[in-house]
Design an enzyme around this catalytic site. Sequence first.
Site, PDB file in Angstrom:
ATOM      1  N   ALA A  14      45.088 -23.748 -30.621  1.00  0.00           N
ATOM      2  CA  ALA A  14      45.872 -22.887 -31.505  1.00  0.00           C
ATOM      3  C   ALA A  14      45.241 -22.723 -32.880  1.00  0.00           C
ATOM      4  O   ALA A  14      45.629 -21.828 -33.631  1.00  0.00           O
ATOM      5  CB  ALA A  14      47.284 -23.457 -31.645  1.00  0.00           C
ATOM      6  N   GLY A  82      50.093 -23.015 -23.848  1.00  0.00           N
ATOM      7  CA  GLY A  82      51.023 -22.382 -22.907  1.00  0.00           C
ATOM      8  C   GLY A  82      51.955 -21.373 -23.546  1.00  0.00           C
ATOM      9  O   GLY A  82      51.851 -21.042 -24.728  1.00  0.00           O
ATOM     10  N   ASP A 231      45.977 -25.919 -20.978  1.00  0.00           N
ATOM     11  CA  ASP A 231      45.034 -26.949 -21.405  1.00  0.00           C
ATOM     12  C   ASP A 231      45.447 -28.355 -20.971  1.00  0.00           C
ATOM     13  O   ASP A 231      44.592 -29.169 -20.596  1.00  0.00           O
ATOM     14  CB  ASP A 231      44.791 -26.889 -22.918  1.00  0.00           C
ATOM     15  CG  ASP A 231      46.057 -26.799 -23.759  1.00  0.00           C
ATOM     16  OD1 ASP A 231      47.162 -27.052 -23.228  1.00  0.00           O
ATOM     17  OD2 ASP A 231      45.947 -26.469 -24.951  1.00  0.00           O
ATOM     18  N   THR A 232      46.739 -28.646 -20.980  1.00  0.00           N
ATOM     19  CA  THR A 232      47.170 -29.980 -20.549  1.00  0.00           C
ATOM     20  C   THR A 232      46.922 -30.173 -19.052  1.00  0.00           C
ATOM     21  O   THR A 232      46.554 -31.268 -18.615  1.00  0.00           O
ATOM     22  CB  THR A 232      48.650 -30.218 -20.876  1.00  0.00           C
ATOM     23  OG1 THR A 232      48.872 -29.972 -22.264  1.00  0.00           O
ATOM     24  CG2 THR A 232      49.056 -31.648 -20.557  1.00  0.00           C
TER      25      THR A 232
END
Length: 458
Positions: A14, A82, A231-232
């Site tokens: 971000a 997300g 990403d997680t």
Amino acid sequence: MTHTPSFLAFDCGATSGRAVRATFSQGSFEMKEVYRFPSGLIELQGKYYWDVVAIYEHFRKCLDQLRQEGVTIDSIGIDTWGVDFGFVAEDGSLLGNPRAYRDPYTEGIPEKVYRTIPREQLYAATGIQIMNFNSIFQLYAQTQEGFAPLRYAKEILFVPDLLSYMLTGRKVCEYTIASTSGMMDQNTRQFNKELLKKLGIRADVLLPIVQPGVQIGTFEGIPVIAVAGHDTASAIAAVPAADEHFAYLSSGTWSLMGIEAPSPIINEESARENFTNEGGIEETTRFLKNITGMWLLEQSRKVWKAAGKDYSYAQLMDMARAEASFPGRIDPDDPRFANPGNMVEAITSVIGPANDAQIVSCIYHSLADKYAEVLKCLQNFAPYRIEKLHIIGGGSANELLNQWTADAIGLSVVAGPTEATAIGNVMMQAKAAGLVRDRWEMRRMIAQTFQVKTYNPS
């Protein structure tokens, strides 16, 4: 001459993003960061957006740079944060930049949604913890305000899928990123369109969901693969576990602690404890909880730095160790620590007067205690015995916190790798290329390639 497979991961955060190249040889691989770029918010007429066009331009610059260096890439994968999405028109045009989850336009929206679909019913349908920036609340807010891009859209694309579309001209909706939306039925692994229709939200803009590992299209002849776009999910794919008997902690500014479950866990207790069910690779479920992480320390450092005390992370660790017996504790998830003007004052308002070292000790011990509390919950939910905790991400380098966590949970802690997200991204590309068969073979290769450190409870 034998071809050496080479994959490129675009890992977008971000505030910044980077490109990491992985080169595979003889059952192991090497990672190298080849490009870094900024990403951030644009404020326009009171609305906040992500500048995906700028991110796309950085992708092109990176690929041009590699081409000029004579570097061959076998495929590209993209992962991002997300929930956020953009719109594509009937003729394929991009209808502006995506709204950002940090835009306050969703404040109070969940309560309005509950008038039609009660909170318990929404959780039962989607298994996603309630956060006001979930995609379903963003779409409801945009519907209420008559947001023009939604009105004229043919499809919505979540951010990694949108960037893939900009590279390839092909549109997909990848499972792990779609699962963060609060609109997906956890059992069918497709969007719950009836839910949206009840809320007056257009359901025709949603694409069928595909599993990670498929080829989306090509950019100048290079295949673009739908990796675990969230990403997680990419980070959890990189946990170097030998079997299923583990919990994970993705440790950074925020901590995500959970298990890899074969199916969703949705019941009254999981709702009460605010656990979420998100998609993982190979149709697994990431059953996890969000915990405030190193945010507490980062914001305290900011206060100390403003006062002329610029502590390094090594100094902070030594300070905490010197005050290891300090008894002060806080709940890291207390709303008072969400975004205080002065984190040090917020902490001392709870624990009383304390010097800097005692505050660091308090933060570390409080995080370790919180991890132990959440792990105990996970042990009640898990369909198998949890035997160790894998810590990945930047926080895995904090040796003192790792040891205190092992002491608090009474289990071994395996720390590393720190670059888990980019590793999971390239490993999904390696799987798509046939270099590995499944997530367990991926994890064996990761364990052989990267050094990890084990901390046993003392």
